[in-house]
Structure formats: structure tokens, C-alpha cells
Design a protein around this motif. Structure first.
Motif, PDB file in Angstrom:
ATOM      1  N   THR A 106     -11.753   4.531  56.343  1.00 57.53           N
ATOM      2  CA  THR A 106     -12.549   5.748  56.229  1.00 57.53           C
ATOM      3  C   THR A 106     -13.591   5.774  57.337  1.00 57.53           C
ATOM      4  O   THR A 106     -14.012   4.732  57.843  1.00 57.53           O
ATOM      5  N   SER A 107     -14.009   6.983  57.698  1.00 53.04           N
ATOM      6  CA  SER A 107     -15.006   7.156  58.746  1.00 53.04           C
ATOM      7  C   SER A 107     -15.721   8.479  58.539  1.00 53.04           C
ATOM      8  O   SER A 107     -15.361   9.268  57.648  1.00 53.04           O
ATOM      9  N   LEU A 108     -16.721   8.742  59.365  1.00 55.09           N
ATOM     10  CA  LEU A 108     -17.489   9.975  59.258  1.00 55.09           C
ATOM     11  C   LEU A 108     -16.677  11.167  59.749  1.00 55.09           C
ATOM     12  O   LEU A 108     -15.795  11.039  60.599  1.00 55.09           O
ATOM     13  N   TYR A 109     -17.012  12.353  59.228  1.00 56.79           N
ATOM     14  CA  TYR A 109     -16.344  13.578  59.648  1.00 56.79           C
ATOM     15  C   TYR A 109     -16.842  13.975  61.036  1.00 56.79           C
ATOM     16  O   TYR A 109     -18.055  13.905  61.307  1.00 56.79           O
ATOM     17  N   PRO A 110     -15.949  14.386  61.952  1.00 59.29           N
ATOM     18  CA  PRO A 110     -16.382  14.791  63.298  1.00 59.29           C
ATOM     19  C   PRO A 110     -17.334  15.989  63.242  1.00 59.29           C
ATOM     20  O   PRO A 110     -16.942  17.087  62.857  1.00 59.29           O
ATOM     21  N   ALA A 111     -18.566  15.782  63.633  1.00 62.22           N
ATOM     22  CA  ALA A 111     -19.583  16.823  63.517  1.00 62.22           C
ATOM     23  C   ALA A 111     -19.282  18.031  64.388  1.00 62.22           C
ATOM     24  O   ALA A 111     -19.675  19.156  64.056  1.00 62.22           O
ATOM     25  N   HIS A 112     -18.575  17.829  65.508  1.00 58.15           N
ATOM     26  CA  HIS A 112     -18.353  18.935  66.442  1.00 58.15           C
ATOM     27  C   HIS A 112     -17.363  19.972  65.917  1.00 58.15           C
ATOM     28  O   HIS A 112     -17.310  21.088  66.428  1.00 58.15           O
ATOM     29  N   TYR A 113     -16.576  19.651  64.880  1.00 55.06           N
ATOM     30  CA  TYR A 113     -15.614  20.626  64.369  1.00 55.06           C
ATOM     31  C   TYR A 113     -16.318  21.872  63.842  1.00 55.06           C
ATOM     32  O   TYR A 113     -15.813  22.989  63.987  1.00 55.06           O
ATOM     33  N   GLY A 114     -17.461  21.706  63.206  1.00 59.33           N
ATOM     34  CA  GLY A 114     -18.198  22.858  62.695  1.00 59.33           C
ATOM     35  C   GLY A 114     -18.617  23.791  63.815  1.00 59.33           C
ATOM     36  O   GLY A 114     -18.472  25.016  63.718  1.00 59.33           O
ATOM     37  N   ALA A 115     -19.135  23.223  64.900  1.00 61.83           N
ATOM     38  CA  ALA A 115     -19.548  24.036  66.050  1.00 61.83           C
ATOM     39  C   ALA A 115     -18.350  24.707  66.694  1.00 61.83           C
ATOM     40  O   ALA A 115     -18.422  25.878  67.098  1.00 61.83           O
ATOM     41  N   TRP A 116     -17.247  23.996  66.780  1.00 65.61           N
ATOM     42  CA  TRP A 116     -16.036  24.571  67.376  1.00 65.61           C
ATOM     43  C   TRP A 116     -15.504  25.737  66.549  1.00 65.61           C
ATOM     44  O   TRP A 116     -14.995  26.708  67.109  1.00 65.61           O
ATOM     45  N   ARG A 117     -15.602  25.649  65.225  1.00 70.57           N
ATOM     46  CA  ARG A 117     -15.134  26.767  64.392  1.00 70.57           C
ATOM     47  C   ARG A 117     -15.947  28.022  64.662  1.00 70.57           C
ATOM     48  O   ARG A 117     -15.436  29.138  64.589  1.00 70.57           O
ATOM     49  N   GLU A 118     -17.224  27.852  64.940  1.00 68.04           N
ATOM     50  CA  GLU A 118     -18.087  29.006  65.194  1.00 68.04           C
ATOM     51  C   GLU A 118     -17.850  29.602  66.580  1.00 68.04           C
ATOM     52  O   GLU A 118     -17.721  30.818  66.722  1.00 68.04           O
ATOM     53  N   ARG A 119     -17.795  28.767  67.598  1.00 70.04           N
ATOM     54  CA  ARG A 119     -17.723  29.288  68.968  1.00 70.04           C
ATOM     55  C   ARG A 119     -16.312  29.375  69.515  1.00 70.04           C
ATOM     56  O   ARG A 119     -16.055  30.052  70.504  1.00 70.04           O
ATOM     57  N   GLY A 120     -15.347  28.702  68.879  1.00 70.71           N
ATOM     58  CA  GLY A 120     -13.999  28.633  69.419  1.00 70.71           C
ATOM     59  C   GLY A 120     -13.875  27.530  70.454  1.00 70.71           C
ATOM     60  O   GLY A 120     -14.874  26.904  70.844  1.00 70.71           O
ATOM     61  N   VAL A 121     -12.656  27.279  70.910  1.00 75.43           N
ATOM     62  CA  VAL A 121     -12.398  26.183  71.838  1.00 75.43           C
ATOM     63  C   VAL A 121     -11.639  26.675  73.061  1.00 75.43           C
ATOM     64  O   VAL A 121     -11.041  27.753  73.061  1.00 75.43           O
ATOM     65  N   THR A 122     -11.671  25.866  74.105  1.00 72.24           N
ATOM     66  CA  THR A 122     -10.877  26.121  75.301  1.00 72.24           C
ATOM     67  C   THR A 122      -9.828  25.027  75.437  1.00 72.24           C
ATOM     68  O   THR A 122     -10.066  23.867  75.059  1.00 72.24           O
ATOM     69  N   LEU A 123      -8.672  25.398  75.980  1.00 72.75           N
ATOM     70  CA  LEU A 123      -7.587  24.451  76.199  1.00 72.75           C
ATOM     71  C   LEU A 123      -7.277  24.346  77.680  1.00 72.75           C
ATOM     72  O   LEU A 123      -7.380  25.327  78.423  1.00 72.75           O
ATOM     73  N   SER A 124      -6.897  23.166  78.097  1.00 70.09           N
ATOM     74  CA  SER A 124      -6.354  22.964  79.441  1.00 70.09           C
ATOM     75  C   SER A 124      -4.936  22.429  79.292  1.00 70.09           C
ATOM     76  O   SER A 124      -4.621  21.747  78.309  1.00 70.09           O
ATOM     77  N   VAL A 125      -4.067  22.743  80.228  1.00 66.78           N
ATOM     78  CA  VAL A 125      -2.683  22.277  80.165  1.00 66.78           C
ATOM     79  C   VAL A 125      -2.629  20.828  80.646  1.00 66.78           C
ATOM     80  O   VAL A 125      -3.048  20.510  81.755  1.00 66.78           O
ATOM     81  N   SER A 126      -2.131  19.957  79.812  1.00 71.19           N
ATOM     82  CA  SER A 126      -2.086  18.533  80.149  1.00 71.19           C
ATOM     83  C   SER A 126      -0.986  18.243  81.169  1.00 71.19           C
ATOM     84  O   SER A 126       0.119  18.791  81.073  1.00 71.19           O
TER      85      SER A 126
END
Length: 266
Positions: A106-126
């Protein structure tokens, strides 16, 4: 916290085939209010993975109880459950492996997911392409070297996640998430029968859309250019659970209609 076959532990046998060959499978779940979200789906996923790898003798009742107990102790966060073939013999042959190993962490929940849900994310092609392997496709096996390389390249960019193709140039997924896009009423997600992971949240979203009156889900093999005309793109996994995509390179997405429709049910 770490548990090995139901007991607190901080190490594993060097002879375990997870160490020697990446011989096993895993799932990652969200812990919310002391409960494993989508627990039956996560157990089913592990069972499919173990069956595909021909790992027998797993004590599924014990693993389920261990996951439940670990979640109760964690309260909020992330739980990872791993099944390995265990130890025995030498070389590639699994002969002598009599008892699979169960690992729960077990571990802590990634805090940045909440911020990402609000602002959205960007993707780059790997630049890292996934090999096509029908025997292993869909399951979350322990050989994650491709994902490690994808992540290393991603960290050299300013993007939040990586859009991943297979070696034939077709869309598959992201580094740690599945991919969906919408054009009108059509909702598409890449085929993962040749490579990639059939995630718990991906399965759930496809089930939600199967009977939806406003949208039609399709599993497709498509090139990245298919995203150029999309009205909406989002990514998902059991932790996120859904994140709207704002941009992929020069492509921009304004709509969050479907994402917002699905989030209350995920």
C-alpha cells in the motif's frame, strides 16, 4: 506497507521468479475509506493474468482477505497486489515451483491526480513502441521494461502522459492509462489484443457505454491521425479514474462532455 503471503515483510527470496524473470502479474487499485474499489474486478484481472501465464495454485481467498485487511489499515491510498510463480529449480523451466507468491503493498494516493482532473492533461507521442505479443497482450504481467523506457522518455518532456503506439504504428494506450476518444456519438478505444493492457477502468467504461442511448463504443485499430478529428479525448485507469486530455502536440480538445458524463459512475 508490505505483506508477503499474508505476513509483514520487506524483502523477497532472490530465487523468486519475479526477481529472476518477471514471472507473474499484478493489479493496482484505489483504496477509498478503507475499501478496495472494484475489488472483484481486480481479483478477476489477476485470475486472467495467472491463467494466461499458467500459474496455478494461487490461494485466491487468502489474497482477497489480505487485500481487504491491507485496505482497512491504509484507509486512503493505493494498493498493489502481485502474484508470482514463486521459487523452484533453475533456468526458464517452472518445474519445481510448487507455491505461488502473494505480495500486497500500500502507498499514498498520487496527489497530482486531483489537479489533473480539474485542468486536464497533455500527451506527447512516445518514441518507444510496444512490441506485438498476442500471448501476453491485455494482461498486466511483471515485465514492464517497455513502460520504464516510456516513462524515462516522458520525463524528458513537459507532457503529463505519453501516447504509446505499437511497432506497426497503431494506437495502443498511454504509459499508465488506457485511451478513449470521441467523434460525435462514436467513442473509440484501441484494440489491446496484440499489445497493451486491458485495464479495469477500460472494461468498466466499455460496459457503461454498451447500453448508453447517446454513445456507441467501438474497439478499433487506428493510427495517431485518428485523434486529429476527435472532439474529445480522455485517459483512464483504476486510480485516476478519468482525466480529460487538453492537447496532443498541436491537436487541441475543448469538449469534456463524455468525460463528465462518465465520472460519476467511475
Amino acid at each position: 506497507m508490505y505483506w508477503l503471503n499474508g505476513h509483514p515483510a520487506t524483502d523477497i527470496a532472490l530465487s523468486d521468479r519475479a526477481v529472476q524473470f518477471g514471472d507473474g502479474c499484478f493489479t493496482t487499485a484505489r483504496v477509498l475509506d478503507g475499501h478496495v474499489q472494484w475489488l472483484p474486478a481486480h481479483i478477476a484481472r489477476l485470475q486472467r493474468g495467472a491463467a494466461a501465464l499458467m500459474i496455478s495454485g494461487v490461494d485466491w481467498q487468502a489474497l482477497t482477505q489480505e487485500m481487504v485487511q491491507a485496505a482497512e489499515e491504509q484507509g486512503q491510498g493505493v494498493l498493489k497486489a502481485v502474484i508470482t510463480r514463486g521459487s523452484g529449480g533453475r533456468g526458464y523451466s517452472p518445474a519445481g515451483c510448487l507455491q505461488p507468491t502473494r505480495i500486497v503493498t500500500t502507498s499514498l494516493y498520487p496527489a497530482h491526480y486531483g489537479a489533473w482532473r480539474e485542468r486536464g492533461v497533455t500527451l506527447s507521442v512516445s518514441p518507444v513502441a510496444l512490441a506485438q505479443s498476442p500471448l501476453l497482450a491485455g494482461i498486466k504481467h511483471l515485465n514492464r521494461l517497455e513502460q520504464v523506457m516510456i516513462r524515462m522518455h516522458l520525463e524528458q518532456t513537459t507532457a503529463d502522459e505519453a501516447l504509446v503506439l505499437d511497432t506497426s504504428g497503431m494506437l495502443v494506450e498511454c504509459c499508465a492509462a488506457n485511451l478513449f476518444w470521441r467523434s460525435g456519438r462514436r467513442v473509440m478505444t484501441p484494440d489491446v489484443t496484440l499489445s497493451g493492457v486491458d485495464g479495469v477502468m477500460r472494461q468498466h467504461i466499455l460496459a457503461l457505454l454498451a447500453d448508453h442511448p447517446d454513445y456507441q463504443a467501438e474497439i478499433v485499430r487506428a493510427p495517431p491521425a485518428a485523434l486529429a478529428e476527435a472532439e474529445e479525448v480522455f485517459i483512464c485507469n483504476a486510480l485516476m479514474p478519468l482525466l480529460p486530455v487538453n492537447a496532443i502536440g498541436e491537436w487541441r480538445y475543448q469538449s469534456r462532455a463524455l468525460c463528465q458524463t462518465l465520472i460519476p459512475y467511475c
